[in-house]
Design an enzyme around this catalytic site. Structure first.
Site, PDB file in Angstrom:
ATOM      1  N   LYS A   1     -14.016  15.163  -0.288  1.00 49.23           N
ATOM      2  CA  LYS A   1     -15.463  15.404  -0.199  1.00 49.23           C
ATOM      3  C   LYS A   1     -16.156  14.193   0.421  1.00 49.23           C
ATOM      4  CE  LYS A   1     -15.272  18.566  -4.108  1.00 49.23           C
ATOM      5  NZ  LYS A   1     -15.517  18.883  -5.517  1.00 49.23           N
TER       6      LYS A   1
ATOM      7  N   ASP B   1     -23.653  21.792  -6.942  1.00 49.08           N
ATOM      8  CA  ASP B   1     -22.593  22.766  -7.244  1.00 49.08           C
ATOM      9  C   ASP B   1     -23.152  24.061  -7.833  1.00 49.08           C
ATOM     10  OD1 ASP B   1     -19.862  22.067  -6.730  1.00 49.08           O
ATOM     11  OD2 ASP B   1     -20.064  20.398  -8.129  1.00 49.08           O
TER      12      ASP B   1
ATOM     13  N   GLN C   1     -17.646  16.042 -10.813  1.00 49.64           N
ATOM     14  CA  GLN C   1     -16.347  16.663 -10.591  1.00 49.64           C
ATOM     15  C   GLN C   1     -15.780  17.185 -11.916  1.00 49.64           C
ATOM     16  OE1 GLN C   1     -14.991  17.284  -7.662  1.00 49.64           O
ATOM     17  NE2 GLN C   1     -13.068  18.095  -8.437  1.00 49.64           N
TER      18      GLN C   1
HETATM   19  N1  GUN Z   1     -13.339  21.118  -9.756  1.00 43.51           N
HETATM   20  C1  GUN Z   1     -12.681  22.082  -9.080  1.00 43.51           C
HETATM   21  N2  GUN Z   1     -13.503  22.685  -8.169  1.00 43.51           N
HETATM   22  C2  GUN Z   1     -14.694  22.062  -8.270  1.00 43.51           C
HETATM   23  C3  GUN Z   1     -15.928  22.235  -7.599  1.00 43.51           C
HETATM   24  O1  GUN Z   1     -16.108  23.079  -6.708  1.00 43.51           O
HETATM   25  N3  GUN Z   1     -16.932  21.405  -8.002  1.00 43.51           N
HETATM   26  C4  GUN Z   1     -16.760  20.469  -8.985  1.00 43.51           C
HETATM   27  N4  GUN Z   1     -17.803  19.724  -9.319  1.00 43.51           N
HETATM   28  N5  GUN Z   1     -15.631  20.300  -9.631  1.00 43.51           N
HETATM   29  C5  GUN Z   1     -14.592  21.093  -9.288  1.00 43.51           C
END
Ligand code: GUN
Length: 281
Positions: free
Chosen positions: A51, A118, A95
């Protein structure tokens, strides 16, 4: 009968978004993401690394906050409060999963809805179910991007989502419903899974069970989206037995090089959209 070239789909869209970011930067708007990592598992570290790397490539500023296993829910809430009040920050990403002592939903709900990149806060989950597409969780958003490239006419078709997680399964079902599809959610307690998957024009699989979906579980000419990514003997394996399923499905997304790419790209779109919504008010 083909493996979807997700890399090409994303590459095209990246160029368009990059141009938009250049325009924003010229106007003095520098989109900025804050990433909170409160987990020491390798997978989370790798995802966060990807990311951050794409942020750099796209011209989005980012800052990372890494916590060790001694951290508390209160410490995380304190950091989020600071970021909520920081005018330079457009998006806050926490995350998942977090260390087991952390109250995950409390932390997610502390993120200001207008910075919730998110869409995992209860407010934004509610908005999604009411049909808002302002902020949509990144994995399902990316999947809709892929589907629209493959099949412009989704309305009325059968969608089956296997898996009911907060991150993928549930928001995925909400989004497919918003596309006027007829949606079924299957999960670990579903009886006779194959009777459902066989009906799917669009089959989205997000279980983490390597090669759960075999050729005889798929309808002819279906679109199969594989969200799984499990390490098996040092190889990344999806939830779909792609080698065989590709003979019956119209399209299958690969693992790796599939949904993961659109997930990270959707995050970039979300940061930019939040920056525009907040700063051009
Ligand atoms: N863990 C696995 N997929 C994601 C996601 O799309 N966003 C976040 N914040 N954590 C994750």
């Amino acid at each position: 009968m083909s493996i979807v070239n997700v890399r090409d789909i994303v590459e095209n869209k990246k160029q368009t978004l990059k141009r938009k970011i250049v325009e924003l930067r010229d106007e003095g708007i520098i989109p900025k993401l804050a990433v909170i990592l409160a987990n020491d598992n390798d997978a989370s570290r790798i995802y966060v690394g990807r990311k951050r790397k794409l942020c750099h490539e796209m011209g989005i500023d980012e800052v990372e906050y890494v916590f060790d296993e001694k951290c508390t829910t209160e410490e995380l809430l304190y950091t989020i409060e600071k970021l909520n009040n920081d005018n330079d920050i457009d998006g806050i990403l926490v995350q998942l999963p977090m260390f087991s002592n952390i109250d995950e939903q409390k932390v997610l709900d502390a993120v200001a809805p207008e910075k919730d990149v998110d869409g995992f806060s209860s407010i934004n989950v509610g908005r999604l179910y009411k049909g808002s597409k302002d902020i949509v969780p990144c994995t399902p958003k990316g999947i809709v991007t892929i589907l629209k490239e493959l099949e412009p006419d989704l309305a009325g078709k059968n969608a089956v989502v296997v898996g009911r997680s907060q991150i993928v399964g549930k928001p995925m079902a909400a989004l497919l419903l918003a596309e006027d599809m007829t949606v079924t959610i299957c999960h670990s307690k579903t009886k006779d899974l194959v009777s459902h998957t066989k009906m799917a024009d669009v089959l989205v699989v997000a279980t983490g069970i390597p090669h759960l979906i075999k050729k005889d579980m798929v309808k002819e000419n279906a679109i199969v989206i594989d969200v799984g990514m499990t390490k098996v003997k040092d190889k990344l394996v999806g939830d779909v037995d792609t080698e065989n399923v590709k003979d019956i499905a119209k399209y299958v997304t690969p693992v790796p090089g599939g949904v993961g790419l659109t997930t990270v790209f959707s995050l970039m779109e979300n940061v930019v959209n939040l920056a525009i919504a907040r700063r051009k008010k």
